[in-house]
Design a protein around this motif. Structure first.
Motif, PDB file in Angstrom:
ATOM      1  N   PRO A  93       0.825  -1.211   0.000  1.00  0.00           N
ATOM      2  CA  PRO A  93       0.000   0.000   0.000  1.00  0.00           C
ATOM      3  C   PRO A  93       0.860   1.263   0.000  1.00  0.00           C
ATOM      4  CG  PRO A  93      -0.812  -1.595   1.598  1.00  0.00           C
ATOM      5  CD  PRO A  93       0.512  -2.113   1.116  1.00  0.00           C
ATOM      6  N   TYR A 123      -0.328  -3.140   7.939  1.00  0.00           N
ATOM      7  CA  TYR A 123      -0.650  -4.051   6.853  1.00  0.00           C
ATOM      8  C   TYR A 123       0.105  -5.368   7.018  1.00  0.00           C
ATOM      9  CZ  TYR A 123      -2.482   0.151   4.644  1.00  0.00           C
ATOM     10  OH  TYR A 123      -3.195   1.295   4.378  1.00  0.00           O
ATOM     11  N   LEU A 139       1.108  -8.634   4.821  1.00  0.00           N
ATOM     12  CA  LEU A 139       1.172  -9.072   3.429  1.00  0.00           C
ATOM     13  C   LEU A 139       1.844 -10.436   3.345  1.00  0.00           C
ATOM     14  CD1 LEU A 139       2.321  -5.702   1.831  1.00  0.00           C
ATOM     15  CD2 LEU A 139      -0.003  -6.605   1.988  1.00  0.00           C
TER      16      LEU A 139
END
Length: 198
Positions: free
Chosen positions: A37, A164, A166
């Motif tokens: 992101p 985040y 991932l």
């Protein structure tokens, strides 16, 4: 420590913090764009990287076997890439960072850095496995690690700025007689863990 051709590889230290931080930032903004992101590579990244490298390269880690190693590739006297090796409590050595300056990728610098890292680990941390974590979406890096003999040993999640998580893979270069590609296997007793890529 020297490399081949126009590339020289040397040990880095405190005086390299700013140059390494700037290269690290530039590489993140180029390599991770579209993979992570945008908030994870936002405006504060450059400052955060400078603080990180100033800390990393000035802190006292105690004994040599606990001290991370920074190797810098130079081209025409300028930093072209770096690799940062961090010994782990389990006896392995983590490639915490491996970056080549954008615009210079694909020219063998990463290969020379990885070879220098493997030689450094063999000499400084005998018997230690070398491993790294790579985002599963970073197909270019994955292809490079596999060409260089890295063995995928497990999948996990990596934590990025902003909270985040991932998906990523762990690749290893095992030490010793079992170091041929394919020798490493996933450890079912070691669960996937969130990591903080740097």
């Amino acid at each position: 420590m020297t490399g081949s051709g126009r590339i020289t590889i040397r040990h880095g230290g405190e005086r390299d913090a700013v140059h390494v931080a700037d290269l690290h930032t530039e590489s993140w903004c180029t390599s991770y764009r579209g993979i992570v992101p945008d908030e994870a590579i936002g405006d504060g990244l450059a400052v955060q990287r400078r603080e990180l490298w100033e800390l990393r390269l000035t802190v006292d880690y105690g004994t040599p076997e606990n001290t991370p190693v920074l190797l810098i590739a130079e081209r025409a006297g300028e930093p072209a890439g770096f690799v940062y090796l961090v010994p782990q409590p389990d006896g392995g050595v983590l490639v915490d960072n491996l970056h080549v300056r954008p615009g210079l990728t694909g020219g063998g610098i990463g290969r020379e850095l990885l070879a220098a890292a493997r030689a450094e680990v063999a000499a400084r941390y005998p018997g230690a496995d070398l491993y790294l974590e790579v985002l599963s979406a970073n197909t270019r890096a994955i292809a490079f690690y596999e060409r260089e003999g890295g063995v995928r040993i497990r999948a996990q999640e990596g934590a990025f700025p902003g909270g985040y998580l991932l998906p990523e893979y762990v690749y290893a270069w095992p030490a010793g007689p079992g170091s041929a590609p394919g020798a490493a296997t996933a450890d079912p007793a070691r669960p996937a863990r969130p990591t903080q890529p740097t």
